[in-house]
Design a protein around this motif. Structure first.
Motif, PDB file in Angstrom:
ATOM      1  N   ASP A 213      -5.619  18.471   6.219  1.00  0.00           N
ATOM      2  CA  ASP A 213      -5.172  17.072   6.290  1.00  0.00           C
ATOM      3  C   ASP A 213      -6.145  16.149   5.553  1.00  0.00           C
ATOM      4  OD1 ASP A 213      -2.953  17.718   7.786  1.00  0.00           O
ATOM      5  OD2 ASP A 213      -4.020  17.542   9.698  1.00  0.00           O
ATOM      6  N   GLU A 237       4.962  18.483   3.578  1.00  0.00           N
ATOM      7  CA  GLU A 237       4.546  19.735   4.200  1.00  0.00           C
ATOM      8  C   GLU A 237       5.472  20.855   3.730  1.00  0.00           C
ATOM      9  OE1 GLU A 237       2.042  19.408   6.784  1.00  0.00           O
ATOM     10  OE2 GLU A 237       1.972  21.546   7.259  1.00  0.00           O
ATOM     11  N   ARG A 249      -0.462  27.027   6.744  1.00  0.00           N
ATOM     12  CA  ARG A 249       0.166  25.743   6.422  1.00  0.00           C
ATOM     13  C   ARG A 249       0.036  25.469   4.928  1.00  0.00           C
ATOM     14  NH1 ARG A 249      -2.426  20.796   8.998  1.00  0.00           N
ATOM     15  NH2 ARG A 249      -0.939  19.724   7.649  1.00  0.00           N
ATOM     16  N   VAL A 251       0.714  22.088   1.876  1.00  0.00           N
ATOM     17  CA  VAL A 251       1.178  20.739   1.552  1.00  0.00           C
ATOM     18  C   VAL A 251       1.305  20.629   0.033  1.00  0.00           C
ATOM     19  CG1 VAL A 251       0.656  18.273   1.685  1.00  0.00           C
ATOM     20  CG2 VAL A 251       0.007  19.761   3.576  1.00  0.00           C
TER      21      VAL A 251
END
Lengths: 448, 448
Positions: A213, A237, A249, A251
Motif C-alpha cells: 500500500d 487492485e 496481492r 496493484v
C-alpha cells in the motif's frame, strides 16, 4: 498547478506585460475525434524529434515499447528515469541501486530463458556438418541452445540474486530495497525491448501488505506529480483470479490513453517462494537479524518507462482553438510537459539588429545555461527565415518552456523578451536576471 | 590537485584542527608486487560493494566487460556516464542525444549480425518436426536465424541511420554530432556485454582530420581530469597497417593497468563509405547545405565505460604504510576517487551521547544532503559496534570523501566532527555550515 506556479514567480520578478494575452479555448474531444487525436500526437512526436521517423518505429512507440528516439524523446525518457531514481533513492527508505547483466548463463527460472543469444557462426557450423544424422543434428542444436545465454525479461531475478550480498550492506536488517533500471526483452512481443524500472523491496512477512500500500501511494503520487490532468492516472487492485502464482496481492497503475487503458506499473506482494527458489532453499543465508527465523517477503514495483514517456506526451498535449474573426479559425498545439520532464527548457533566438553582436550575446547566454544544467535550444543558429508566429508554434509543439528573443533592445539596455509556453505572455526582463528566473521556475515546479 | 583544492576550501572555512595528522607514506610497487596489487584491488571492489561477489563476475569486471555491479559500482558508472554526457553535450559543439534499439531486424552490416536473439520455442518446434528431411530441417533453422533480430555490437550503425532525420534538426548544416550510451554485445567474448559511449561526428571532408585531433584532445583531457595520476592515461595514433577498412586515421586512448595497457576509447576518421552504404548510396539525402555536393565525413569516438570504471578504481587506489613503532606496521588502503565520481560523498555516524536525539539529527542532515543531491551513507543505522579506526578504514576503502560524527557536542553547541578522506584531518564545524561546505567542495573539484 503550473500556471499558479508561474504566477507566483512572475509576481516576484521585475516583469512588465508587453503584449496582450490571446484567449484560447481548449478543444473538446468526442469519441469520433479519438483517432485524429492519436494521429496528431504521433505526427507531432515525429515532427518534433521525440521519435525517429518510420512506420514500424512509430508503431513500437505507440505500443509502449522501446523505439528509436530522437533527441527530445531521448531527453524526456532520461529525465523520467532520473526522476524515478531520485524518488526511490531519496524517499527516506533504504534503497540501493544495483546493475545486473541483461543476459545470463545461469539456468533460467520463471518466464526467463525464452529468448537466447545464439552465435550465428556456431549454429551454421552445426547445420553444415554433412556426416551427422538428422536426430544427432537436432540434438546438437538443442545443446547449443541450452548453453547460449538467455535474455532477461524482467529485473526481478537479478535483484533476488543480489539479495544475499546486499544483506551484508544493511547488517542483515529489514526493510530495504534494490533499485535498477534497464532494458528487458519480451518474447511475446516478437523480442521487443522495454525500458523497465524496478524496485524490489524486502520486508518482514507481516508488513508486506502495508508496504504494498505504501509503495502504491508513493508511485501513484509520483505519476500524478508530473501530469497535466492527474485523474488520467489511477490504480486498481488485481482481482484474485488474475494473481500471478506466489503473489498474495497485486496493484496496477493505469493510464487512460485516448484508445483505452494501459498498464504503466505493477506492484506485487510476492511472498518468499521465489527468493527461496533462487537461493536453492538455503534458509540460513536468507535470514535477517530479527530473532525470529523468518524469510523476508518480497514486494516488487515494476514500471515500463517507454509507455510512461508516451503517457506523459499524450497527457500533456493540449489542442486549443481560437476564433480570430468569423472566417479564421486557428488551432494551437501545445505540449505542456512538466518543467522538470520537458527536454528543452528554453530556446534562444535573435530578433532584428546587428546579427554578429546578437549572436555573441546568445553564445554567452547558452554557456551560462549549460553550466547551470538548463537545457537550451540554440534557435539563433537557424538561418531559414521564419515568422515569430511559426517559431512559437514550433516551440509550443516541442514543449519549450520559455522562448527568449535577443534584439536591438538587448544591445542598448540589456533587456530581452521572454515568452512563456503556458501563458503565451511576452515579458521583458534584464539579461542578468534570466538564468536565476529559469532556475527558480524549474525548482519551484520540482518542489510542489 | 585534489589536495590543493581541499586546502583552498579549508582555508576559507571556519575550521579548527582537533587531531594531529598522521604521516603516511605511499607504498612503492615493484613488478613482483603487481599480482598482489591486482588481487587487493579486486578484493576491495567486492568487499566494498562496487562489484557483486562471485569468481565469474569479478573476472568479467577485470576483463573490462559489464558485470553485476553492487550499489557503489553502479553509482560510480552512473556518475561516469553523466560526466561523459555533460562533457559532449555541453562542449559548445552541436551534439544531440539519441537512443536506438539494441536489436534490429534490418539486414545487418559490418560486424553486426553475428549474435541473434532466437525464440527457444520456435526453434524447438522446428527441431521436433518428424516429417522433415535433414536438409529441409537445416534450411528451416537457417531461415529462422535470418529472420531473428541481431544484437548490436556497437552504437555506430544506429547513429548513421539517424543521420538523415538529424540533418533536418540542424537545417542541413555541418558539423554536428549524435551521442548515445548503451549496452553493446561482443560475439568474440562469448556474447559479453559492454557499456559503450559513442559520439558520431559529421563534418566536411576537409576538416575531418582536424576534428579527430580536436576530439582526441577533448577526450584525453576528460579522462585525465578525474585521474589521481593523469600520466597513466595516454593516447597513440593507430599504425597504418592496423587501420580498419574505410578509416583514414585512428587514435586510441590507453590506460596503463598494473598488468599492462588496455584501450579505453577509440577515435576513427571513417570517411563517407559507411554512411553511403547504410543509406543505399542515395547522395541527395545526405548532402548538407554548403553549395558543394559533398557527402559528410564521419569521425567516431567510442569508449568502453565498464573498463573506464575499472581504470579509475585502479588509478585511485593508494596503499599507504605507516610505522607506528618498530614492531607495528599499518597498511592503509584509500580509494581516492575524484569528488564528482565517488559514489558516496559523505558518511553520517553517531558518537557517544543520547542515541535517540543524535539519530534525529542524522535523519535531518540526511534529508538535507539528499535534497541537495549529495549522496550520503547512513552509517548511524549500523548497530554493530566498531571502533573509529575500523570505521575510517572501511570508509577510506569505499572512497567516502568526508565522515561526519554527530556527538554530545552537537546537541550542546551544534558542532560536529568532519574527517577528510584525503588529508585524514579531523575538524570541527557548525552543523549549519556542513551542507554548503560539501557543495562547494564538490563544485570546486568539478570546475578545475
Amino acid at each position: 498547478m503550473f500556471t499558479r506556479c508561474v504566477r507566483n514567480i512572475l509576481s516576484r520578478s521585475a516583469f512588465t506585460v508587453t503584449l496582450k494575452r490571446h484567449s484560447w479555448r481548449r478543444c473538446s474531444t468526442s469519441q469520433t475525434e479519438t483517432v485524429d487525436q492519436v494521429t496528431t500526437l504521433l505526427q507531432l512526436c515525429v515532427d518534433r524529434f521525440f521519435v525517429s521517423p518510420g512506420h514500424a518505429n512509430v508503431e513500437l512507440f505507440q505500443r509502449g515499447l522501446c523505439c528509436s528516439y530522437g533527441p527530445l524523446g531521448m531527453e524526456l525518457r532520461r529525465n523520467l528515469l532520473d526522476q524515478w531514481w531520485h524518488s526511490v533513492t531519496r524517499s527516506g527508505a533504504q534503497v540501493f541501486g544495483i546493475n545486473t547483466l541483461s543476459s545470463s548463463r545461469e539456468a533460467p527460472t520463471g518466464g526467463q530463458g525464452q529468448l537466447r543469444i545464439v552465435e550465428c557462426e556456431q549454429l551454421k557450423q552445426r547445420l553444415g556438418q554433412k556426416q551427422l544424422s538428422k536426430g544427432r543434428l537436432a540434438e546438437e542444436v538443442h545443446m547449443l541452445l541450452q548453453r547460449s545465454p538467455s535474455m532477461r525479461t524482467n529485473l526481478l531475478q537479478g535483484a533476488l540474486e543480489q539479495f544475499v550480498p546486499s544483506l551484508e550492506l544493511v547488517n542483515r536488517k529489514l526493510p530495504f530495497g534494490l533499485a535498477e533500471t534497464g532494458l528487458c526483452f519480451q518474447p511475446a512481443e516478437g523480442s521487443a525491448e522495454v525500458t523497465q524500472t524496478s524496485l524490489v523491496w524486502f520486508c518482514s512477512p507481516r508488513t508486506s501488505s502495508q508496504w504494498l500500500d505504501h509503495w502504491t501511494r508513493q508511485r501513484l503520487k509520483w505519476w500524478r506529480k508530473f501530469a497535466l490532468s492527474p485523474s488520467d492516472f489511477s490504480s486498481n487492485e488485481v482481482q484474485q483470479e488474475e494473481l500471478e502464482q506466489a503473489a498474495s496481492r497485486g496493484v496496477r497503475i493505469i493510464y487512460n490513453f485516448p484508445w483505452g487503458q494501459e498498464v504503466l506499473e505493477t506492484l506485487w506482494s510476492r511472498g518468499d517462494a521465489e527468493l527461496l527458489h533462487i537461493h536453492k532453499g538455503d534458509r540460513s543465508k536468507l535470514q535477517h537479524q530479527d530473532g525470529r527465523r523468518s524469510i523476508p517477503h518480497v514486494v516488487s514495483v515494476t514500471a515500463n518507462m517507454d509507455r510512461g514517456a508516451m503517457a506523459f506526451l499524450s497527457n500533456s498535449l493540449q489542442q486549443l482553438k481560437r476564433e480570430e474573426s468569423k472566417k479564421k479559425l486557428h488551432q494551437r498545439k501545445v505540449l505542456k510537459l512538466h518543467p522538470v520532464l520537458v527536454p528543452i527548457k528554453v530556446a534562444l533566438n535573435i530578433g532584428r539588429g546587428a546579427t554578429v553582436e546578437l549572436r555573441q550575446i546568445c553564445e554567452g547566454l547558452l554557456q551560462e545555461f549549460l553550466e547551470a544544467k538548463i537545457s537550451v535550444w540554440p534557435g539563433y543558429l537557424e538561418t531559414l527565415p521564419t515568422s515569430m508566429e511559426q517559431l512559437n508554434a514550433k516551440y509550443d509543439e516541442m514543449g519549450v518552456l520559455f522562448t527568449i528573443i535577443i534584439g536591438e533592445n538587448t544591445l542598448e539596455s540589456g533587456l530581452l523578451q521572454v515568452r512563456s509556453r503556458d501563458t503565451t505572455i511576452k515579458e521583458t526582463m534584464h539579461i542578468s536576471e534570466i538564468k536565476n528566473f529559469l532556475f527558480r521556475y524549474i525548482s519551484a515546479a520540482d518542489n510542489i
